[in-house]
Design an enzyme around this catalytic site. Structure first.
Site, PDB file in Angstrom:
ATOM      1  N   ASP A 251       0.830  -1.209   0.000  1.00 53.59           N
ATOM      2  CA  ASP A 251       0.000   0.000   0.000  1.00 53.59           C
ATOM      3  C   ASP A 251       0.862   1.255   0.000  1.00 53.59           C
ATOM      4  OD1 ASP A 251      -2.407   1.581   2.243  1.00 53.59           O
ATOM      5  OD2 ASP A 251      -2.279   1.543   0.058  1.00 53.59           O
ATOM      6  N   SER A 272      -7.257   5.295   0.251  1.00 55.53           N
ATOM      7  CA  SER A 272      -7.596   3.995  -0.339  1.00 55.53           C
ATOM      8  C   SER A 272      -9.020   3.607   0.053  1.00 55.53           C
ATOM      9  CB  SER A 272      -6.645   2.915   0.187  1.00 55.53           C
ATOM     10  OG  SER A 272      -5.339   3.413   0.285  1.00 55.53           O
ATOM     11  N   GLN A 322      -6.066  -1.870  -6.150  1.00 55.65           N
ATOM     12  CA  GLN A 322      -6.633  -0.931  -5.170  1.00 55.65           C
ATOM     13  C   GLN A 322      -7.366   0.190  -5.911  1.00 55.65           C
ATOM     14  OE1 GLN A 322      -4.597   2.503  -2.512  1.00 55.65           O
ATOM     15  NE2 GLN A 322      -4.217   0.462  -1.696  1.00 55.65           N
TER      16      GLN A 322
HETATM   17  C1  LIG Z   1      -3.225   7.321  -0.165  1.00 50.99           C
HETATM   18  C2  LIG Z   1      -2.905   6.816   1.162  1.00 50.99           C
HETATM   19  O1  LIG Z   1      -2.491   7.485   2.079  1.00 50.99           O
HETATM   20  C3  LIG Z   1      -3.106   5.332   1.346  1.00 50.99           C
HETATM   21  C4  LIG Z   1      -3.723   5.093   2.682  1.00 50.99           C
HETATM   22  O2  LIG Z   1      -3.186   4.389   3.443  1.00 50.99           O
HETATM   23  S1  LIG Z   1      -5.191   5.885   3.084  1.00 50.99           S
HETATM   24  C5  LIG Z   1      -5.635   5.040   4.578  1.00 50.99           C
HETATM   25  C6  LIG Z   1      -6.611   3.944   4.291  1.00 50.99           C
HETATM   26  N1  LIG Z   1      -7.875   4.452   3.775  1.00 50.99           N
HETATM   27  C7  LIG Z   1      -8.714   5.251   4.514  1.00 50.99           C
HETATM   28  O3  LIG Z   1      -8.391   5.659   5.625  1.00 50.99           O
HETATM   29  C8  LIG Z   1     -10.057   5.620   3.932  1.00 50.99           C
HETATM   30  C9  LIG Z   1     -11.130   5.261   4.962  1.00 50.99           C
HETATM   31  N2  LIG Z   1     -12.442   5.690   4.463  1.00 50.99           N
HETATM   32  C10 LIG Z   1     -12.876   6.976   4.669  1.00 50.99           C
HETATM   33  O4  LIG Z   1     -12.218   7.810   5.278  1.00 50.99           O
HETATM   34  C11 LIG Z   1     -14.236   7.307   4.095  1.00 50.99           C
HETATM   35  O5  LIG Z   1     -14.896   6.123   3.704  1.00 50.99           O
HETATM   36  C12 LIG Z   1     -14.106   8.240   2.849  1.00 50.99           C
HETATM   37  C13 LIG Z   1     -13.411   9.581   3.223  1.00 50.99           C
HETATM   38  C14 LIG Z   1     -13.287   7.551   1.780  1.00 50.99           C
HETATM   39  C15 LIG Z   1     -15.486   8.529   2.336  1.00 50.99           C
HETATM   40  O6  LIG Z   1     -16.205   9.102   3.423  1.00 50.99           O
HETATM   41  P1  LIG Z   1     -17.583   9.806   3.088  1.00 50.99           P
HETATM   42  O7  LIG Z   1     -18.130  10.368   4.345  1.00 50.99           O
HETATM   43  O8  LIG Z   1     -18.457   8.883   2.318  1.00 50.99           O
HETATM   44  O9  LIG Z   1     -17.109  10.900   2.039  1.00 50.99           O
HETATM   45  P2  LIG Z   1     -16.770  12.455   2.234  1.00 50.99           P
HETATM   46  O10 LIG Z   1     -17.873  13.117   2.988  1.00 50.99           O
HETATM   47  O11 LIG Z   1     -16.464  12.946   0.884  1.00 50.99           O
HETATM   48  O12 LIG Z   1     -15.418  12.557   3.066  1.00 50.99           O
HETATM   49  C16 LIG Z   1     -15.435  12.457   4.458  1.00 50.99           C
HETATM   50  C17 LIG Z   1     -14.112  12.906   4.987  1.00 50.99           C
HETATM   51  O13 LIG Z   1     -13.048  12.793   4.071  1.00 50.99           O
HETATM   52  C18 LIG Z   1     -12.184  13.932   4.161  1.00 50.99           C
HETATM   53  N3  LIG Z   1     -12.245  14.700   2.924  1.00 50.99           N
HETATM   54  C19 LIG Z   1     -13.094  14.491   1.916  1.00 50.99           C
HETATM   55  N4  LIG Z   1     -12.826  15.335   0.911  1.00 50.99           N
HETATM   56  C20 LIG Z   1     -11.766  16.076   1.297  1.00 50.99           C
HETATM   57  C21 LIG Z   1     -11.001  17.130   0.696  1.00 50.99           C
HETATM   58  N5  LIG Z   1     -11.289  17.562  -0.565  1.00 50.99           N
HETATM   59  N6  LIG Z   1      -9.988  17.672   1.394  1.00 50.99           N
HETATM   60  C22 LIG Z   1      -9.679  17.213   2.608  1.00 50.99           C
HETATM   61  N7  LIG Z   1     -10.376  16.246   3.264  1.00 50.99           N
HETATM   62  C23 LIG Z   1     -11.390  15.685   2.598  1.00 50.99           C
HETATM   63  C24 LIG Z   1     -12.682  14.767   5.293  1.00 50.99           C
HETATM   64  O14 LIG Z   1     -12.032  14.338   6.480  1.00 50.99           O
HETATM   65  C25 LIG Z   1     -14.160  14.396   5.334  1.00 50.99           C
HETATM   66  O15 LIG Z   1     -14.650  14.459   6.648  1.00 50.99           O
HETATM   67  P3  LIG Z   1     -15.229  15.850   7.201  1.00 50.99           P
HETATM   68  O16 LIG Z   1     -16.125  16.380   6.125  1.00 50.99           O
HETATM   69  O17 LIG Z   1     -15.935  15.444   8.466  1.00 50.99           O
HETATM   70  O18 LIG Z   1     -13.992  16.668   7.421  1.00 50.99           O
END
Ligand SMILES: CC(=O)CC(=O)SCCNC(=O)CCNC(=O)[C@H](O)C(C)(C)COP(=O)(O)OP(=O)(O)OC[C@H]1O[C@@H](n2cnc3c(N)ncnc32)[C@H](O)[C@@H]1OP(=O)(O)O
Length: 337
Positions: A251, A272, A322
């Protein structure tokens, strides 16, 4: 005090179709002779990150090591720990052959993660485990992992490993950063960013094959190639751990591959959404492996990336896929690296 458990038996990842797992060249003559005499320099991945604490039957607790700047838990850590928890209740003669996960909430680095395992099915050839990674009473990851017994077959094929320079002929990320930092005209903001990268205690070593491309300074092609290995010594015997380390590694710098075709944009928010892996043959995650990453598609604020982990002898060790959320904004000033 509940004993700290490495998570069950010792060899739970897939071997190739042979009865005896193929020896990779590293098994015979380890690339790191020093590893033989410094076995106490065990990788922090197996002494800490992938060393779960058993709280009860099928209930484990994991700790954190490195947390990305996004301050959400690194997806690879949660996947690797989930696989350790899943494998703990699977018998020794079965090997992890695939896993499929969804990241449903951001992980909170301030609290541990609990792993609740459901013994979904124990079949004659295949065993399946479902894992929920839980924080604050809610799942952050849901994962299914499947394990298979050795069932040799004459039906075998694979892609061909790309021809690239050997890791001994390339520089590590740290060495590259020091080279960039030595440039007198380096922009202050770039210097600060690079020093932050150096401060990261990422428990894996990386050697980009095309450094300018790796850092998106020139999109020479739509693939990203880099050599990767876990820091420290893991040793030959425990294929389960090597699969879990590979899950962690897979990842890292993965989703960013979807940005390669778009040098005029950078991620404002990326995370992700899911992660899938297939383990094909034995391998050593504490020896150099080539990670070949490409992105077949992006759109609708999402990007799909696919990866192949190659052993140095050209054997395909694992495949990964992914999809991630990619919210981007235009690059206002070209990088001054
Ligand atoms: C690329 C890497 O770094 C690889 C990784 O390891 S990432 C770590 C593993 N993956 C994750 O942690 C993802 C877990 N899943 C999630 O967080 C959520 O399912 C999701 C954010 C993907 C979708 O959540 P959702 O509520 O359906 O969507 P959405 O409302 O658009 O986004 C929620 C949150 O995402 C963040 N976010 C979304 N768009 C954003 C933007 N343009 N800028 C900054 N933050 C943003 C914010 O924290 C937002 O929460 P708040 O509005 O409360 O601040």
């Amino acid at each position: 005090m509940v004993e700290r458990e490495m998570g069950g038996s010792t060899d739970n990842c897939n071997h190739s179709g042979d009865t005896e797992p193929p020896k990779s060249p590293e098994d015979e003559s380890s690339e790191r002779p020093e590893a033989q005499c410094t076995q106490d320099l065990k990788s922090v991945l197996i002494t800490s990150v992938l060393n779960l604490e058993k709280l009860d039957v099928d209930l484990y607790r994991g700790t954190h090591h490195w947390v990305p700047r996004s301050q959400r838990l690194f997806g690879g850590q949660i996947v690797g720990q989930a696989l350790v928890a899943a494998a703990a209740s699977v018998s020794d003669n079965l090997y992890a052959h695939s896993l499929h996960c969804y990241f449903v909430r951001a992980g909170d680095p301030k609290v541990p993660v609990l792993y609740q395992v459901d013994r979904t099915r124990d079949g004659r050839s295949f065993t399946v485990r479902s894992v929920r990674a839980i924080q604050h009473g809610q799942p952050i990851l849901i994962c299914q992992a499947s394990f298979h017994m050795l069932q040799p077959s004459p039906l075998q094929h694979q892609f061909t490993m790309p021809v690239v320079p050997q890791p001994e002929d390339l520089l590590t990320v740290e060495e590259l950063i020091h080279r960039y930092l030595s440039k007198p005209d380096l922009a202050k903001k770039s210097r600060q960013g690079l020093n932050k990268l150096l401060a990261n205690e990422v428990p894996i070593e990386i050697k980009p094959v095309h450094p300018p491309h790796f850092y998106r300074l020139s999109a020479v092609e739509l693939r990203k190639l880099f050599w990767v290995r876990a820091r420290g010594y893991i040793g030959e015997g425990n294929m389960k751990l090597h699969c879990c380390v590979a899950a962690y590694v897979s990842d890292y710098a993965f989703l960013g591959t979807a940005l390669l075709p778009h040098p005029n944009y950078r991620a404002q928010f990326s995370a992700s959404l899911d992660h899938a892996m297939w383990f094909h043959n034995t391998f050593r995650s504490d020896e150099w492996m080539l990670y070949e990453c490409e992105s077949p598609w992006a759109g609708g604020s999402r990007g799909l990336v696919q990866g192949r982990l190659w052993r140095r002898d050209g054997v395909l060790a694992a495949s990964c896929s992914q999809e991630g959320v990619l919210r981007v904004k235009p690059v206002t000033e070209p990088s001054k690296l």
